[in-house]
Design an enzyme around this catalytic site. Structure first.
Site, mmCIF file in Angstrom:
data_model
loop_
_atom_site.group_PDB
_atom_site.id
_atom_site.type_symbol
_atom_site.label_atom_id
_atom_site.label_comp_id
_atom_site.label_asym_id
_atom_site.label_seq_id
_atom_site.Cartn_x
_atom_site.Cartn_y
_atom_site.Cartn_z
ATOM 1 N N GLY A 29 -1.564 -13.327 -22.886
ATOM 2 C CA GLY A 29 -2.738 -12.944 -22.109
ATOM 3 C C GLY A 29 -3.015 -11.456 -22.255
ATOM 4 O O GLY A 29 -2.216 -10.691 -22.807
ATOM 5 N N ILE A 107 4.162 -10.283 -11.302
ATOM 6 C CA ILE A 107 3.123 -9.260 -11.349
ATOM 7 C C ILE A 107 1.804 -9.690 -10.689
ATOM 8 O O ILE A 107 1.137 -8.862 -10.069
ATOM 9 C CB ILE A 107 2.847 -8.846 -12.811
ATOM 10 C CG1 ILE A 107 4.147 -8.411 -13.517
ATOM 11 C CG2 ILE A 107 1.793 -7.744 -12.867
ATOM 12 C CD1 ILE A 107 4.833 -7.225 -12.884
ATOM 13 N N GLU A 109 -1.481 -10.735 -8.553
ATOM 14 C CA GLU A 109 -1.903 -10.600 -7.160
ATOM 15 C C GLU A 109 -2.787 -11.786 -6.790
ATOM 16 O O GLU A 109 -3.106 -12.629 -7.622
ATOM 17 C CB GLU A 109 -2.647 -9.286 -6.938
ATOM 18 C CG GLU A 109 -3.888 -9.110 -7.781
ATOM 19 C CD GLU A 109 -4.565 -7.781 -7.520
ATOM 20 O OE1 GLU A 109 -4.355 -7.201 -6.446
ATOM 21 O OE2 GLU A 109 -5.314 -7.321 -8.410
ATOM 22 N N TYR A 170 4.836 5.620 -8.466
ATOM 23 C CA TYR A 170 4.798 6.479 -9.642
ATOM 24 C C TYR A 170 4.709 7.949 -9.231
ATOM 25 O O TYR A 170 5.422 8.808 -9.766
ATOM 26 C CB TYR A 170 3.592 6.149 -10.534
ATOM 27 C CG TYR A 170 3.308 4.690 -10.749
ATOM 28 C CD1 TYR A 170 4.329 3.736 -10.703
ATOM 29 C CD2 TYR A 170 2.013 4.236 -10.991
ATOM 30 C CE1 TYR A 170 4.064 2.385 -10.906
ATOM 31 C CE2 TYR A 170 1.739 2.900 -11.186
ATOM 32 C CZ TYR A 170 2.757 1.977 -11.141
ATOM 33 O OH TYR A 170 2.488 0.645 -11.321
ATOM 34 N N GLU A 220 3.794 1.665 3.977
ATOM 35 C CA GLU A 220 2.375 1.774 4.276
ATOM 36 C C GLU A 220 2.092 1.021 5.566
ATOM 37 O O GLU A 220 2.943 0.268 6.063
ATOM 38 C CB GLU A 220 1.525 1.224 3.132
ATOM 39 C CG GLU A 220 1.685 -0.270 2.902
ATOM 40 C CD GLU A 220 0.907 -0.779 1.699
ATOM 41 O OE1 GLU A 220 0.430 0.044 0.898
ATOM 42 O OE2 GLU A 220 0.780 -2.012 1.557
ATOM 43 N N HIS A 259 -4.020 -3.052 -0.160
ATOM 44 C CA HIS A 259 -3.168 -4.237 -0.236
ATOM 45 C C HIS A 259 -3.524 -5.263 0.829
ATOM 46 O O HIS A 259 -3.999 -4.922 1.915
ATOM 47 C CB HIS A 259 -1.697 -3.840 -0.064
ATOM 48 C CG HIS A 259 -1.139 -3.120 -1.242
ATOM 49 N ND1 HIS A 259 -0.091 -2.241 -1.136
ATOM 50 C CD2 HIS A 259 -1.477 -3.135 -2.555
ATOM 51 C CE1 HIS A 259 0.209 -1.755 -2.337
ATOM 52 N NE2 HIS A 259 -0.620 -2.276 -3.206
#
Length: 304
Positions: A29, A107, A109, A170, A220, A259
């Protein structure tokens, strides 16, 4: 609990130490192919890929199989990086666990909560670790990268980083690296309401890493994962220097921010609640990402 470090790195003396084989589900993909190249370039041993494309035998030298069972049998892999679309996630993930995968890095969502819950029940029965869904992945810098994180921010060291956010993972890891704090492991647990590995689970995975010097938690707003972790830090009398950062301090209540799980309902999931619990656990909370290494340096100096 399954040892995530051993799964990712192996045992010294083993023939595959530091080169544990990884299978990529959804390798052909758009995202799977891009990040397979990047993981391989980093040094990750991508041993096989799984694709439904008929007639495909290899992807840039990586052998392809029509199902995960064949890939695992051929390679002995216990790690899968999953890039399968959300609507096919449950079926592909169940196949992986049934085939013997012990670390599933999910991975995609927008995975339905019901599908995640069903998968987690199977993972418990199989004594397997699920990272995600909606995770940037997991990395032991300079050893193995399973996920979509860029390579640049990370450097091998002795600080563990646990994060709900990918981009903040990151940014804060880069700030740590620039300040001289390399990472023993970083885990992006994902930002969905239901995660295969919660902050408290990730903490249990890393808190007894030999030589661990410190811990950084990137949380968060939304949910109670940070409060539960703060309580666990207190209960276990965890004495490694620990620093936290909470994203979304200024977010309006009852409005989802980024999110799926980042939403404050009343006082539930508020930044104030999380900061208060971390303070009770003697964990300072940075006001901005760049402050994290400064606070960590102070905590380490105070513990020496």
């Amino acid at each position: 609990m399954t040892d995530i470090i051993q799964l990712l790195r192996g045992t010294p003396g083993d023939s595959d130490y530091g080169k544990k084989p990884v299978v990529v589900q959804g390798i052909t993909g758009k995202f799977g192919s891009t990040h397979t190249r990047l993981m391989k370039e980093y040094g990750t041993n991508i041993a096989a890929g799984v694709t439904l494309r008929e007639g495909a035998k290899d992807f840039e030298g990586i052998p392809l199989y029509g199902n995960i069972g064949e890939a695992v049998e051929a390679t002995g892999a216990q790690i899968s990086a999953m890039f399968v679309p959300a609507k096919f996630f449950l079926s592909a993930a169940k196949d992986a666990l049934e085939a013997g995968i012990k670390l599933l890095v999910a991975i995609p969502e927008h995975v339905p909560v019901r599908d995640t819950l069903e998968l987690l029940e199977l993972a418990r029965k199989k004594d397997a670790i699920v990272i995600g869904p909606n995770t940037p992945g997991v990395i032991i810098p300079e050893v193995i990268k399973v996920g979509i994180m860029p390579a640049g921010p990370f450097k091998l060291g002795d600080v563990a980083v646990l994060s709900k956010s990918g981009t903040l993972l990151y940014e804060i890891s880069n700030a740590l690296t620039q300040a001289g704090f390399g990472q023993a492991i970083t885990i992006g647990i994902g930002g969905d309401p239901i995660n295969g590995t919660r902050l408290i689970d990730a903490f249990e995975m890393v808190r007894e890493i030999p030589g661990l010097r410190g811990l950084v938690v990137v949380g968060e707003i939304g949910g109670d994962a940070e409060e539960l972790l703060a309580q666990r830090i207190t209960e276990t009398k965890f004495n490694k220097p620990t620093v936290a950062y909470i994203a979304g301090r200024a977010a309006p209540k009852e409005k989802r921010m980024g999110h799926a799980g980042a939403i404050v309902m009343g006082n539930y999931g508020s930044a104030e609640s999380k900061i208060s619990m971390f303070n009770k656990a003697n964990v300072p909370v940075a006001k901005r990402p760049a402050e994290v290494p400064i606070l960590l340096a102070r905590k380490i100096q105070g513990s020496d």
